[in-house]
Design a protein around this motif. Sequence first.
Motif, PDB file in Angstrom:
ATOM      1  N   GLY A   8     147.495 122.005  35.173  1.00  0.00           N
ATOM      2  CA  GLY A   8     148.507 121.187  34.847  1.00  0.00           C
ATOM      3  C   GLY A   8     148.409 120.229  33.738  1.00  0.00           C
ATOM      4  N   ALA A   9     147.010 120.115  33.102  1.00  0.00           N
ATOM      5  CA  ALA A   9     146.896 119.565  31.790  1.00  0.00           C
ATOM      6  C   ALA A   9     147.776 120.516  30.649  1.00  0.00           C
ATOM      7  CB  ALA A   9     145.293 119.377  31.562  1.00  0.00           C
ATOM      8  N   GLU A  11     150.118 122.615  31.136  1.00  0.00           N
ATOM      9  CA  GLU A  11     151.562 122.449  31.384  1.00  0.00           C
ATOM     10  C   GLU A  11     152.115 121.321  30.886  1.00  0.00           C
ATOM     11  OE1 GLU A  11     154.868 124.110  31.957  1.00  0.00           O
ATOM     12  OE2 GLU A  11     153.185 125.326  32.156  1.00  0.00           O
ATOM     13  N   GLY A  12     151.411 120.040  31.071  1.00  0.00           N
ATOM     14  CA  GLY A  12     151.786 118.837  30.666  1.00  0.00           C
ATOM     15  C   GLY A  12     151.774 118.796  29.117  1.00  0.00           C
ATOM     16  N   ALA A  13     150.921 119.484  28.508  1.00  0.00           N
ATOM     17  CA  ALA A  13     150.956 119.459  26.902  1.00  0.00           C
ATOM     18  C   ALA A  13     151.961 120.308  26.425  1.00  0.00           C
ATOM     19  CB  ALA A  13     149.480 120.139  26.454  1.00  0.00           C
ATOM     20  N   ARG A  14     152.535 121.202  27.162  1.00  0.00           N
ATOM     21  CA  ARG A  14     153.454 122.039  26.807  1.00  0.00           C
ATOM     22  C   ARG A  14     154.642 121.373  26.874  1.00  0.00           C
ATOM     23  NH1 ARG A  14     151.994 127.544  29.861  1.00  0.00           N
ATOM     24  NH2 ARG A  14     150.615 128.518  28.216  1.00  0.00           N
ATOM     25  N   ALA A  15     154.875 120.518  27.785  1.00  0.00           N
ATOM     26  CA  ALA A  15     156.151 119.750  28.102  1.00  0.00           C
ATOM     27  C   ALA A  15     156.165 118.660  27.103  1.00  0.00           C
ATOM     28  CB  ALA A  15     156.104 119.195  29.449  1.00  0.00           C
ATOM     29  N   ALA A  16     155.199 118.096  26.661  1.00  0.00           N
ATOM     30  CA  ALA A  16     155.320 116.968  25.564  1.00  0.00           C
ATOM     31  C   ALA A  16     155.446 117.719  24.263  1.00  0.00           C
ATOM     32  CB  ALA A  16     153.682 116.523  25.537  1.00  0.00           C
TER      33      ALA A  16
END
Length: 133
Positions: A8-9, A11-16
Amino acid sequence: HSAQAQGGAIEGARAAHQALFERVEKFFEEHDMLITPCAPFPAFDVNVRYPSRAHGVQFGNYIDWMAMSWAITIMQCPVIAIPIGLTKAGLPVGLQLVGKPFSEPMLLAVAAAFEAAHPQAAALVPVAGGPRR
Protein backbone atom coordinates in the motif's frame (compact mmCIF):
# COMPACT_ATOMS: atom_id res chain seq x y z
CA HIS A 1 0.03 -7.89 7.15
CA SER A 2 3.40 -6.17 6.83
CA ALA A 3 3.74 -7.05 3.13
CA GLN A 4 0.23 -5.71 2.51
CA ALA A 5 1.07 -2.44 4.30
CA GLN A 6 4.31 -2.16 2.34
CA GLY A 7 2.44 -2.74 -0.92
CA GLY A 8 0.00 0.00 0.00
CA ALA A 9 2.85 2.38 0.78
CA ILE A 10 4.50 1.61 -2.57
CA GLU A 11 1.24 2.16 -4.42
CA GLY A 12 0.71 5.43 -2.56
CA ALA A 13 4.20 6.59 -3.52
CA ARG A 14 3.56 5.70 -7.17
CA ALA A 15 0.32 7.66 -7.15
CA ALA A 16 2.04 10.69 -5.57
CA HIS A 17 4.86 10.48 -8.12
CA GLN A 18 2.35 10.33 -10.99
CA ALA A 19 0.47 13.33 -9.61
CA LEU A 20 3.75 15.26 -9.43
CA PHE A 21 4.58 14.31 -13.03
CA GLU A 22 1.18 15.67 -14.08
CA ARG A 23 1.80 18.95 -12.22
CA VAL A 24 5.20 19.33 -13.89
CA GLU A 25 3.70 18.58 -17.29
CA LYS A 26 1.01 21.22 -16.72
CA PHE A 27 3.64 23.76 -15.61
CA PHE A 28 5.63 23.25 -18.82
CA GLU A 29 2.50 23.69 -20.95
CA GLU A 30 2.58 27.34 -19.90
CA HIS A 31 6.31 27.94 -19.23
CA ASP A 32 9.46 27.26 -21.23
CA MET A 33 11.68 26.86 -18.20
CA LEU A 34 11.87 26.96 -14.43
CA ILE A 35 14.66 28.97 -12.81
CA THR A 36 15.58 28.21 -9.20
CA PRO A 37 18.55 28.73 -6.90
CA CYS A 38 20.97 25.79 -6.93
CA ALA A 39 20.68 25.53 -3.17
CA PRO A 40 18.68 27.28 -0.46
CA PHE A 41 21.87 29.01 0.77
CA PRO A 42 25.46 29.70 -0.34
CA ALA A 43 28.24 27.14 0.02
CA PHE A 44 28.83 26.08 3.59
CA ASP A 45 32.03 25.34 5.52
CA VAL A 46 33.75 22.16 4.38
CA ASN A 47 34.00 21.03 8.01
CA VAL A 48 30.19 21.04 8.38
CA ARG A 49 28.76 17.63 7.47
CA TYR A 50 25.53 19.19 6.24
CA PRO A 51 23.47 22.25 7.10
CA SER A 52 20.89 21.48 9.74
CA ARG A 53 18.54 24.40 9.10
CA ALA A 54 17.72 27.11 6.54
CA HIS A 55 14.87 29.59 6.27
CA GLY A 56 13.08 28.01 9.22
CA VAL A 57 13.26 24.49 7.76
CA GLN A 58 15.00 21.75 9.74
CA PHE A 59 17.06 19.22 7.73
CA GLY A 60 17.19 15.76 9.25
CA ASN A 61 19.94 14.39 7.01
CA TYR A 62 22.38 15.16 4.21
CA ILE A 63 19.82 14.57 1.45
CA ASP A 64 17.14 16.92 2.82
CA TRP A 65 19.03 20.14 2.15
CA MET A 66 19.56 19.17 -1.52
CA ALA A 67 15.85 18.74 -2.31
CA MET A 68 15.97 21.57 -4.87
CA SER A 69 18.23 19.36 -6.96
CA TRP A 70 16.97 15.82 -6.48
CA ALA A 71 13.27 16.69 -6.62
CA ILE A 72 13.77 18.04 -10.13
CA THR A 73 15.87 15.05 -11.17
CA ILE A 74 13.17 12.52 -10.28
CA MET A 75 10.83 14.39 -12.63
CA GLN A 76 13.20 13.55 -15.52
CA CYS A 77 13.70 17.23 -16.31
CA PRO A 78 17.07 18.34 -17.67
CA VAL A 79 18.88 20.82 -15.44
CA ILE A 80 21.96 22.96 -15.89
CA ALA A 81 23.58 24.93 -13.08
CA ILE A 82 25.21 28.25 -13.88
CA PRO A 83 27.29 30.49 -11.60
CA ILE A 84 25.79 33.93 -11.10
CA GLY A 85 28.03 35.56 -8.54
CA LEU A 86 29.44 35.62 -5.06
CA THR A 87 27.99 36.60 -1.72
CA LYS A 88 29.52 39.47 0.26
CA ALA A 89 31.53 36.77 2.06
CA GLY A 90 32.90 35.52 -1.29
CA LEU A 91 30.86 32.30 -1.42
CA PRO A 92 29.57 31.15 -4.81
CA VAL A 93 25.89 31.13 -5.69
CA GLY A 94 24.22 29.78 -8.78
CA LEU A 95 20.98 29.21 -10.61
CA GLN A 96 19.44 26.03 -11.92
CA LEU A 97 17.78 26.28 -15.31
CA VAL A 98 15.20 23.51 -15.58
CA GLY A 99 13.57 22.46 -18.83
CA LYS A 100 10.77 20.10 -19.70
CA PRO A 101 11.83 16.54 -20.49
CA PHE A 102 13.95 16.28 -23.67
CA SER A 103 14.55 20.05 -23.94
CA GLU A 104 18.33 19.85 -23.49
CA PRO A 105 19.17 21.85 -26.68
CA MET A 106 17.03 24.80 -25.53
CA LEU A 107 18.47 24.61 -22.02
CA LEU A 108 22.06 24.62 -23.28
CA ALA A 109 21.30 27.53 -25.61
CA VAL A 110 19.83 29.60 -22.76
CA ALA A 111 22.81 28.82 -20.50
CA ALA A 112 25.24 29.79 -23.29
CA ALA A 113 23.33 33.03 -23.89
CA PHE A 114 23.45 33.85 -20.17
CA GLU A 115 27.20 33.21 -20.03
CA ALA A 116 27.74 35.32 -23.15
CA ALA A 117 25.74 38.19 -21.65
CA HIS A 118 27.41 37.85 -18.22
CA PRO A 119 31.00 36.62 -18.77
CA GLN A 120 32.00 37.87 -15.34
CA ALA A 121 29.69 35.28 -13.71
CA ALA A 122 31.51 32.32 -15.27
CA ALA A 123 34.86 33.89 -14.38
CA LEU A 124 33.98 33.86 -10.68
CA VAL A 125 34.21 30.10 -10.27
CA PRO A 126 37.75 28.73 -10.02
CA VAL A 127 38.47 25.53 -11.89
CA ALA A 128 39.96 22.84 -9.60
CA GLY A 129 43.72 22.79 -10.02
CA GLY A 130 43.74 25.75 -12.35
CA PRO A 131 43.66 29.53 -12.36
CA ARG A 132 40.44 31.53 -12.48
CA ARG A 133 39.26 32.17 -16.01
